[in-house]
Design an enzyme around this catalytic site. Structure first.
Site, mmCIF file in Angstrom:
data_model
loop_
_atom_site.group_PDB
_atom_site.id
_atom_site.type_symbol
_atom_site.label_atom_id
_atom_site.label_comp_id
_atom_site.label_asym_id
_atom_site.label_seq_id
_atom_site.Cartn_x
_atom_site.Cartn_y
_atom_site.Cartn_z
ATOM 1 N N SER A 112 0.861 -1.192 0.000
ATOM 2 C CA SER A 112 0.000 0.000 0.000
ATOM 3 C C SER A 112 0.897 1.242 0.000
ATOM 4 O O SER A 112 2.119 1.139 0.174
ATOM 5 C CB SER A 112 -0.873 -0.004 1.254
ATOM 6 N N ASP A 139 -0.891 -1.558 -4.131
ATOM 7 C CA ASP A 139 -2.262 -1.715 -3.644
ATOM 8 C C ASP A 139 -2.876 -0.317 -3.446
ATOM 9 O O ASP A 139 -2.248 0.568 -2.859
ATOM 10 C CB ASP A 139 -2.201 -2.484 -2.307
ATOM 11 N N HIS A 140 -4.089 -0.129 -3.927
ATOM 12 C CA HIS A 140 -4.830 1.137 -3.740
ATOM 13 C C HIS A 140 -4.040 2.400 -4.078
ATOM 14 O O HIS A 140 -3.925 3.310 -3.236
ATOM 15 C CB HIS A 140 -5.372 1.239 -2.305
ATOM 16 N N GLU A 158 -10.868 -0.068 -9.951
ATOM 17 C CA GLU A 158 -11.937 -0.421 -8.998
ATOM 18 C C GLU A 158 -13.195 0.359 -9.308
ATOM 19 O O GLU A 158 -13.156 1.557 -9.596
ATOM 20 C CB GLU A 158 -11.501 -0.140 -7.543
ATOM 21 N N SER A 188 -10.752 -9.461 1.728
ATOM 22 C CA SER A 188 -11.094 -10.887 1.679
ATOM 23 C C SER A 188 -10.516 -11.719 2.809
ATOM 24 O O SER A 188 -10.434 -12.945 2.700
ATOM 25 C CB SER A 188 -10.645 -11.476 0.342
ATOM 26 N N SER A 189 -10.095 -11.071 3.881
ATOM 27 C CA SER A 189 -9.641 -11.863 5.023
ATOM 28 C C SER A 189 -10.827 -12.600 5.639
ATOM 29 O O SER A 189 -11.954 -12.091 5.650
ATOM 30 C CB SER A 189 -8.966 -10.963 6.070
ATOM 31 N N ILE A 200 -5.517 -10.119 0.733
ATOM 32 C CA ILE A 200 -5.489 -10.545 2.139
ATOM 33 C C ILE A 200 -4.363 -9.835 2.886
ATOM 34 O O ILE A 200 -3.194 -9.949 2.531
ATOM 35 C CB ILE A 200 -5.314 -12.076 2.228
HETATM 36 P P1 13P Z 1 -8.362 -7.438 4.406
HETATM 37 O O1 13P Z 1 -8.340 -6.280 5.343
HETATM 38 O O2 13P Z 1 -9.673 -8.162 4.441
HETATM 39 O O3 13P Z 1 -7.221 -8.356 4.594
HETATM 40 O O4 13P Z 1 -8.251 -6.838 2.923
HETATM 41 C C1 13P Z 1 -7.027 -6.419 2.405
HETATM 42 C C2 13P Z 1 -7.177 -5.656 1.130
HETATM 43 O O5 13P Z 1 -8.216 -5.626 0.492
HETATM 44 C C3 13P Z 1 -5.986 -4.938 0.653
HETATM 45 O O6 13P Z 1 -6.241 -4.175 -0.481
HETATM 46 O O1 G3H Z 2 -5.933 -1.979 1.673
HETATM 47 C C1 G3H Z 2 -5.688 -2.246 2.810
HETATM 48 C C2 G3H Z 2 -4.497 -2.977 3.248
HETATM 49 O O2 G3H Z 2 -4.825 -3.713 4.388
HETATM 50 C C3 G3H Z 2 -3.295 -2.063 3.483
HETATM 51 O O3 G3H Z 2 -3.494 -1.271 4.580
HETATM 52 O O4 G3H Z 2 -2.826 1.117 4.190
HETATM 53 O O5 G3H Z 2 -2.712 0.069 6.464
HETATM 54 O O6 G3H Z 2 -1.069 -0.549 4.683
HETATM 55 P P1 G3H Z 2 -2.470 -0.095 5.009
HETATM 56 ZN ZN ZN Z 3 -8.163 -3.332 -0.638
#
Ligand code: 13P
Ligand code: G3H
Ligand code: ZN
Length: 340
Positions: A50, A83-84, A142, A228-229, A270
């Site tokens: 992230s 991520d994101h 997304e 998806s956790s 996850i």
């Molecule tokens: P969780 O918080 O469910 O593990 O999701 C992680 C996630 O979507 C990261 O982009």
């Molecule tokens: O998208 C969510 C992930 O769990 C990453 O989270 O921004 O705290 O690193 P974070």
């Molecule tokens: Zn996410």
């Protein structure tokens, strides 16, 4: 093996009917846990960071840790994913730092707090696709909004509000055609973090049927499930037994994810389950050995606990056993693929 493009892994997963876990990383132990699980199960892997992870670990540390993983385990096809990403600038800087895949999350505004317009989402995603594909790099977009705000990603939607912002299948077709994304993250009622559902989720709150509808309309688009956790009770219990206070909470059952995989889900994000596993192991180590102060004595068990989660997900999603079946393509080859 050098890092591979995520598109290549997703294509292989689609051709062979399995899903890939995408695990978040921030430090060395987490990367080692994933790689050790990948080696044991012969799994191709997606490792993702992230913006917070990039800031926490530092770009150079993160890049070299991932490159060390690729160097040590050449038999494991490994994609490094942003991520994101909150803006084209974030995605571009990730690519400059060696990421082979980026997520342009234009479902929210740049601050990551408010739901954006479709026009904005299309515009920023198109921009990233143009830049990334010219370099052979994969793009995830997304559409729709996840619930929750606890980790800083999200518009702070309640479960009811999130239900109003599930991905619209017609809009999904429009979005994929307009942007050319490789993968689409869909909103189906999940949220980030440990507090997703207050009881075992039914189809009203975890709307797996929406994935089936989207997959029917977009059979060639790789779908992504965020949040998806599974929040396993046994992991929560270890934390709570050793002084924590997570309490009763529910995640996404693994069998629901498997149902998603049967309907076009190829990437499953996850983070929380690994955080829970590590935290429980550290709390337990502290409790059992109050005189111990060698970080290896608690980070080691934490790494082992995360590895177990990774092993279980890699096996359940079907990625196990596929590492050796993938012949890595270079980003240059992917660049030509996109140009053709
Ligand atoms: P969780 O918080 O469910 O593990 O999701 C992680 C996630 O979507 C990261 O982009
Ligand atoms: O998208 C969510 C992930 O769990 C990453 O989270 O921004 O705290 O690193 P974070
Ligand atoms: Zn996410």
């Amino acid at each position: 093996m050098s890092l591979v493009s995520m598109r290549q892994l997703l294509d292989h997963a689609a051709e062979n009917g399995y899903g890939l876990a995408a695990f978040n990383v921030n430090n060395m132990e987490q990367i080692q846990a994933i790689m050790q699980a990948a080696v044991e199960t012969e799994s191709p892997v997606i490792v993702q960071a992230s913006r917070g992870a990039r800031k926490y670990a530092n770009e150079n540390f993160l890049r070299h840790l991932i490159l060390a993983a690729a160097e040590l385990y050449p038999q494991i096809p490994l994609a490094m994913h942003q991520d994101h990403g909150n803006s084209p600038a974030t995605c571009i800087s990730a690519i400059e730092n060696g990421f082979t895949s980026v997520m342009m999350d234009g479902s929210l505004d740049e601050a990551g707090k408010n739901i954006s317009t479709l026009e904005y989402n299309v515009k920023v995603t198109q921009e990233v696709v143009k830049y990334a594909h010219a370099r052979g790099v994969t793009v995830e977009g997304e559409l729709g909004a996840l619930g929750g705000i606890e980790d800083g990603h999200g518009a702070g939607l309640s479960a009811e509000e999130a239900a109003e912002h599930l991905t619209d299948p017609d809009q999904a077709v429009e979005f994929v055609e307009a942007t050319g994304v490789d993968a689409l993250a869909v909103a189906i009622g999940t949220s980030h973090g440990a507090y997703k559902f207050t009881s075992k989720p039914t189809g009203d709150v975890l709307v797996m049927s929406r994935i089936e509808e989207i997959n029917k309309r977009l059979p060639n688009t790789h779908l992504v499930m965020h949040g998806s956790s599974s929040v396993p009770r046994e992991l929560v219990k270890i934390i709570d037994d050793y002084g924590g206070n997570i309490g009763e909470t529910y995640g996404v059952p693994v069998e629901e994810i498997q149902r998603g995989i049967a309907h076009g889900v190829r990437k499953v994000n996850i983070d929380t389950d690994n955080r829970l596993a590590m935290t429980g192991a550290i709390r337990k180590a502290f409790h059992e050995n109050p005189k111990e102060f060698d970080p290896r004595k608690y980070l080691g068990p934490a790494r082992e606990a995360m590895k177990k989660v990774c092993l279980a997900r890699m096996t359940a999603f079907g990625q196990a056993g596929n590492a050796g079946k993938i012949k890595a393509k270079s980003l240059d080859q992917m660049k030509k693929f996109y140009a053709s």
